[in-house]
Design an enzyme around this catalytic site. Structure first.
Site, PDB file in Angstrom:
ATOM      1  N   HIS A 114       0.793  -1.240   0.000  1.00 18.51           N
ATOM      2  CA  HIS A 114       0.000   0.000   0.000  1.00 18.51           C
ATOM      3  C   HIS A 114       0.814   1.273   0.000  1.00 18.51           C
ATOM      4  O   HIS A 114       0.256   2.360   0.089  1.00 18.51           O
ATOM      5  CB  HIS A 114      -0.918   0.051   1.219  1.00 18.51           C
ATOM      6  CG  HIS A 114      -2.020  -0.942   1.175  1.00 18.51           C
ATOM      7  ND1 HIS A 114      -3.232  -0.687   0.555  1.00 18.51           N
ATOM      8  CD2 HIS A 114      -2.103  -2.199   1.648  1.00 18.51           C
ATOM      9  CE1 HIS A 114      -4.011  -1.748   0.673  1.00 18.51           C
ATOM     10  NE2 HIS A 114      -3.340  -2.686   1.329  1.00 18.51           N
ATOM     11  N   LYS A 140      -7.769  14.340   4.639  1.00 18.67           N
ATOM     12  CA  LYS A 140      -6.995  13.092   4.615  1.00 18.67           C
ATOM     13  C   LYS A 140      -5.999  13.169   5.759  1.00 18.67           C
ATOM     14  O   LYS A 140      -5.862  14.211   6.395  1.00 18.67           O
ATOM     15  CB  LYS A 140      -6.264  12.916   3.284  1.00 18.67           C
ATOM     16  CG  LYS A 140      -5.477  14.152   2.835  1.00 18.67           C
ATOM     17  CD  LYS A 140      -4.794  13.928   1.501  1.00 18.67           C
ATOM     18  CE  LYS A 140      -5.707  14.027   0.299  1.00 18.67           C
ATOM     19  NZ  LYS A 140      -5.671  12.900  -0.589  1.00 18.67           N
ATOM     20  N   ARG A 141      -5.277  12.089   6.020  1.00 16.91           N
ATOM     21  CA  ARG A 141      -4.258  12.149   7.057  1.00 16.91           C
ATOM     22  C   ARG A 141      -3.231  13.249   6.737  1.00 16.91           C
ATOM     23  O   ARG A 141      -2.958  13.526   5.566  1.00 16.91           O
ATOM     24  CB  ARG A 141      -3.553  10.782   7.169  1.00 16.91           C
ATOM     25  CG  ARG A 141      -4.377   9.744   7.869  1.00 16.91           C
ATOM     26  CD  ARG A 141      -4.640  10.127   9.297  1.00 16.91           C
ATOM     27  NE  ARG A 141      -3.427  10.106  10.077  1.00 16.91           N
ATOM     28  CZ  ARG A 141      -3.147   9.219  11.034  1.00 16.91           C
ATOM     29  NH1 ARG A 141      -4.027   8.290  11.344  1.00 16.91           N
ATOM     30  NH2 ARG A 141      -2.020   9.267  11.694  1.00 16.91           N
ATOM     31  N   LYS A 180       1.612  14.330   1.282  1.00 15.84           N
ATOM     32  CA  LYS A 180       0.267  14.678   0.798  1.00 15.84           C
ATOM     33  C   LYS A 180       0.129  16.180   0.557  1.00 15.84           C
ATOM     34  O   LYS A 180      -0.825  16.650  -0.036  1.00 15.84           O
ATOM     35  CB  LYS A 180      -0.799  14.188   1.776  1.00 15.84           C
ATOM     36  CG  LYS A 180      -0.886  12.650   1.874  1.00 15.84           C
ATOM     37  CD  LYS A 180      -1.939  12.210   2.881  1.00 15.84           C
ATOM     38  CE  LYS A 180      -1.905  10.728   3.188  1.00 15.84           C
ATOM     39  NZ  LYS A 180      -2.518   9.879   2.145  1.00 15.84           N
ATOM     40  N   THR A 210      -7.995   7.082  -2.112  1.00 15.24           N
ATOM     41  CA  THR A 210      -9.379   6.629  -2.299  1.00 15.24           C
ATOM     42  C   THR A 210     -10.324   7.800  -2.054  1.00 15.24           C
ATOM     43  O   THR A 210     -11.433   7.827  -2.582  1.00 15.24           O
ATOM     44  CB  THR A 210      -9.720   5.472  -1.340  1.00 15.24           C
ATOM     45  OG1 THR A 210      -9.222   5.794  -0.030  1.00 15.24           O
ATOM     46  CG2 THR A 210      -9.098   4.175  -1.805  1.00 15.24           C
ATOM     47  N   LYS A 221     -13.993   9.239  -3.826  1.00 17.27           N
ATOM     48  CA  LYS A 221     -15.227   9.620  -3.113  1.00 17.27           C
ATOM     49  C   LYS A 221     -15.680  11.018  -3.534  1.00 17.27           C
ATOM     50  O   LYS A 221     -16.875  11.276  -3.705  1.00 17.27           O
ATOM     51  CB  LYS A 221     -14.990   9.556  -1.594  1.00 17.27           C
ATOM     52  CG  LYS A 221     -14.739   8.131  -1.109  1.00 17.27           C
ATOM     53  CD  LYS A 221     -14.162   8.057   0.303  1.00 17.27           C
ATOM     54  CE  LYS A 221     -13.504   6.694   0.540  1.00 17.27           C
ATOM     55  NZ  LYS A 221     -12.643   6.645   1.720  1.00 17.27           N
TER      56      LYS A 221
HETATM   57  C1  4GP Z   1      -2.558   3.947   1.916  1.00 16.67           C
HETATM   58  C2  4GP Z   1      -1.964   4.735   0.748  1.00 16.67           C
HETATM   59  O1  4GP Z   1      -1.240   5.837   1.250  1.00 16.67           O
HETATM   60  C3  4GP Z   1      -3.082   5.204  -0.155  1.00 16.67           C
HETATM   61  O2  4GP Z   1      -2.547   5.830  -1.291  1.00 16.67           O
HETATM   62  C4  4GP Z   1      -3.934   4.034  -0.589  1.00 16.67           C
HETATM   63  O3  4GP Z   1      -5.060   4.477  -1.300  1.00 16.67           O
HETATM   64  C5  4GP Z   1      -4.410   3.254   0.634  1.00 16.67           C
HETATM   65  O4  4GP Z   1      -3.297   2.838   1.420  1.00 16.67           O
HETATM   66  C6  4GP Z   1      -5.205   2.020   0.284  1.00 16.67           C
HETATM   67  O5  4GP Z   1      -4.506   1.227  -0.608  1.00 16.67           O
HETATM   68  N1  4GP Z   1      -1.522   3.488   2.807  1.00 16.67           N
HETATM   69  C7  4GP Z   1      -1.715   3.454   4.133  1.00 16.67           C
HETATM   70  C8  4GP Z   1      -0.539   2.993   4.943  1.00 16.67           C
HETATM   71  O6  4GP Z   1      -2.779   3.746   4.658  1.00 16.67           O
HETATM   72  O7  4GP Z   1      -0.632   3.057   6.181  1.00 16.67           O
HETATM   73  O8  4GP Z   1       0.460   2.600   4.336  1.00 16.67           O
END
Ligand code: 4GP
Length: 812
Positions: free
Chosen positions: A356, A544-545, A550, A652, A656
């Protein structure tokens, strides 16, 4: 199939109030009513749950176990009612009882057993798995405290524990009968059995008992109910006199402590690895419990353990559950006496891994010392996997030390979890096309060269049931009236709404709905922030976080620049904007927390400056989470997806926003690339370096932001304002931000996220947005086209791909 029964539901609500609380409707609190309504819904669901599992058993289906440290579910009640298609009936009954569903929903805690993208993706996947009728378990941890609640005090983030279980969770079901013992520490003794085979016996260990809690996951309109199984821990040895006699007093206390701490709290890290021992304990705890139970369940109905891969697949959500590989090996070797070769082949056919992120700080590497002490038998197995793997590497690339350095599981005193996951799995996937390509070409190049057949892409998706049907009822209804409701279970059907993109009446209806959703959000903002915002302004949103990659910082620096411009040229052509930002920063992430403070400080100054006539407003949404996200997406005109190209694996949130008719301003990163392929240049605002350009700069040690600073007066002004007290009297506060951009910190790259480099191109894109919004018809057309082209981004599509290409699952 039993239909949802109105009379029974009505009776149940009152009856549960009586049984649970000895109250009548008039006497009960809102929370008690929420509980009673939830139990009444659950009562209906349990029958469907039982039937689903009977059906699974009679068809001897294959299951996927989706192992994840995080499930960011959001509130359950409203979504369940919608998926049961009981929305109207429930509302009717509640109204007859003098109750209102929306305010009852507000009583539910927002279960936040996750940080961000990866956890929310897991939740969307569960919704899709049930809706599509695939047999599945989500498996995770029942954290006592989920993601912290964010309070903003004086502009600073304060973390408050999230006691989501305070009133109990009406939807969960404790399943003592499936409890499992999980062993930590001690040592491994070897002995020969009667047949001359080596036996490995873990001794002097500490145990915890894992207790599963099951939560039903209801499919949309199909009466299928899967399970989210989250594990809680309890001590193994009850603290009894026996222990004193045997001199086991300390062990008993230690086991009690272990059991009490293991599920206490979710680590609040997103895209970041914390490296804490307790985290490794959490990982092994839920993995071991899950795998043991899955193997037992399989063996209850099958004879041959060698065929388990025909009925079971373990999907590893990032590297967090990677010990699965070794745990399954352990069970096959030690409990079922298989040979190494047999066990390895089975394990390899059963495990699959999803990556991810490519952020290096997220790479999980455990010190061998810690790992081997905590999991002595597992470590032996990892060591042997590594030894055998290196023999293969050596025979393929004789003498190539670099290959070994890159690919070994054990290297430099560390256990590298990603390498174990790749070597132990039959499938390795990224989460958007560009991300998978970067994995293949760069991050995991050596593995791709060796195991190209394992690599595949599964572009993420989101559930339209929660993020349109539930979150944006006005738009959902409008779409269904125009083109029918097939989109609810087949999102590509939404493309028909494009027929209305140029229809002026439809455009007006669409913009009216957007306006109403903006009023809904404006009310929320007024209530929570005390800031009045104008629903006629452009709602420009980044939620977002908080993470440097970001680039919330790019957003706020640009706002500071705009404000400077407005002060300098009061009559400049400018369409009023409301900038809305929100997101949590990891508790220990200093610079991210400084950025939150900066946003709030800038907001304070700008919002109070009457000289700009309210042309800019800045709002920071406190405690961004799934429940307020459902209000935010529907109200957005502009979706900020501005990560440094190559850094965001997929995203994601971008999907949305699009589904709710916002236009994206974004870089060619993650799934933005695929959104762009769908909507085209005219319906999106692209800017910034490409991922190739970013990677090229990185290869050569970055670039020099000082040149930009020196030659560009506008940027210089904005940067100086960070440290001259313009926004906050404490000059030192934003120093770190300033230094991160100009590279004054020793040994740190300057502006590693290319904020200054992309600044002007971002500004240009923003100017285009202001201009485009003035043409309401054209804007509405673009927004409708965004909705129409969102079909690809349903998690239903993603799950169909996983099911067909990785899990080989059959629907029931
Ligand atoms: C997240 C990614 O940062 C994001 O781009 C992706 O859409 C999401 O996973 C789902 O695949 N990664 C995390 C992490 O949340 O903690 O690595």
């Amino acid at each position: 199939m039993k239909e949802f029964n109105k009379t029974k539901f009505k009776y149940n609500v009152e009856n549960y109030l009586k049984i649970l609380f000895r109250k009548s409707i008039e006497e009960a609190s809102e929370q008690q009513i929420f509980q009673a309504v939830s139990y009444s819904i659950k009562e209906y669901i349990v029958d469907l749950w039982i039937e689903t599992h009977k059906e699974y058993e009679s068809r001897d289906v294959k299951f996927v176990y989706y192992l994840s440290m995080e499930f960011l579910m959001g509130r359950v009640l409203g979504n369940m009612i919608i998926n049961l298609k009981a929305d109207e009936t429930v509302r009717e009954v509640l109204e007859e009882l003098g109750l209102n569903l929306n305010s009852i929903e507000e009583e539910e805690a927002d279960p936040a057993l996750g940080n961000g993208g990866l956890g929310r993706l897991a939740a969307c996947f569960l919704d899709s798995l049930s809706t599509l009728g695939y047999p599945a378990y989500g498996c995770g941890i029942r954290y006592k405290y989920g993601m912290f609640e964010q309070k903003i005090e004086n502009g600073f983030q304060i973390e408050v524990p999230d006691n989501w279980l305070k009133y109990g969770n009406p939807f969960e079901m404790k399943r003592e009968e499936y409890a499992q013992e999980v062993k930590f520490g001690g040592y491994v003794r070897m002995e020969r059995d009667g047949e001359g085979r080596d036996k490995f016996i873990q001794e002097n260990y500490q145990s915890v008992i894992a207790i599963p809690y099951d939560i039903p996951i209801v499919g949309y309109g199909n009466h299928i109910v899967n399970t989210l199984r989250i594990w809680d821990a309890k001590e193994a040895n009850t603290f009894n006199l026996d222990s004193f006699d045997k001199g086991d007093y300390l062990k008993a206390v230690e086991e009690k402590n272990l059991a009490n701490t293991i599920c206490e709290v979710l680590y609040p890290n997103d895209n970041h690895y914390a490296g804490k021992e307790l985290r490794l304990k959490q990982q092994y705890f839920f993995v071991s419990a899950t795998i043991q139970r899955a193997v037992s369940k399989y063996m209850e109905n099958h004879k041959d353990i060698r065929k388990i891969h025909e009925k079971v697949c373990f999907q590893l959500n990032d590297t967090h559950p990677t010990v699965t590989v070794a745990e399954l090996m352990r069970i096959l070797l030690d409990d079922y006496n298989l040979s190494w070769e047999e066990a390895w082949e089975i394990t390899n056919k059963t495990c699959a891994y999803t990556n991810h992120t490519i952020m290096t700080e997220a790479l999980e590497k455990w010190p061998i010392d810690l790992f081997s002490k905590l999991l002595p038998r597992i470590y032996q197995i990892v060591d042997e996997i590594n030894r055998r793997f290196l023999l293969v590497v050596e025979s393929r690339y004789p003498g190539d030390k670099l290959k070994i350095k890159n690919m070994a599981i054990l290297y430099g005193g560390e256990v590298r979890m990603a390498n174990l996951a790749i070597i132990g799995s039959f499938s390795v996937n990224g989460v958007a096309k560009i991300h998978t390509e970067i994995l293949k070409e760069r991050e995991l190049k050596d593995f791709y060269e060796m195991y190209s057949e394992k690599f595949n892409n599964k572009t993420n998706g989101i559930t339209q049931r929660r993020f349109l049907l539930h979150g944006n009822p006005l738009l959902a209804e409008w779409i269904s009236k125009k083109i029918g409701d097939e989109w609810i279970t087949n999102l590509p059907a939404i493309k028909k709404i494009a027929d209305y993109a140029e229809d002026m009446t439809a455009q007006k209806e669409f913009m009216d709905i957007k306006y109403k959703n903006k009023i809904r959000l404006a009310d929320y903002i007024y209530k929570h922030n005390g800031i009045e915002v104008d629903p006629n302004s452009i709602f420009d949103v980044q939620v977002k976080r908080l993470h440097e990659y970001k680039r919330q910082l790019l957003n706020i620096l640009h706002i500071m620049h705009l404000y400077n411009q407005l002060k300098k040229y009061p009559d400049m052509d400018f369409y009023p904007r409301t900038f809305i930002l929100g997101g949590k920063a990891s508790a220990g992430y200093k610079i991210a927390k400084a950025i939150i403070k900066l946003i709030n400080s800038v907001a304070d100054v700008i919002n109070k400056d009457e000289s700009i006539n309210g042309k800019i407003k800045v709002v920071f949404i406190e405690n961004y989470r799934v429940s307020n996200a459902e209000l935010i997406f529907p109200a957005a005109d502009v979706s900020e997806q501005i990560s440094t190209a190559s850094k965001e694996a997929s995203g994601t949130g971008n999907m949305k926003f699009m589904l709710n008719g916002a236009l994206t301003v974004g870089t060619m990163d993650g799934a933005n690339v695929e959104i762009f392929e769908e909507v085209g240049e005219e319906n999106m605002f692209l800017f910034g370096l490409s991922s190739k350009e970013v990677m090229e700069y990185e290869l050569h040690g970055g670039y020099d932001p000082k040149e930009i600073y020196d030659s560009d007066a506008e940027i210089q002004l904005v940067l100086d304002q960070l440290i001259n007290g313009c926004y906050f009297p404490d000059h030192g506060l934003f120093n770190d931000i300033y230094k991160s951009l100009l590279g004054i910190h020793k040994n740190e790259k300057a502006d590693p996220y290319f904020i200054l480099k992309d600044f002007h191109s971002y500004e240009l894109a923003q100017r285009k947005i202001g201009k485009a919004y003035r043409d309401t018809g054209a804007w509405a057309k673009s927004a409708i086209i965004n909705v129409a082209k969102s079909g690809k981004f349903s998690s239903d599509r993603t799950i169909e791909e996983y099911a067909a290409e990785i899990w080989k699952l059959k629907k029931i």
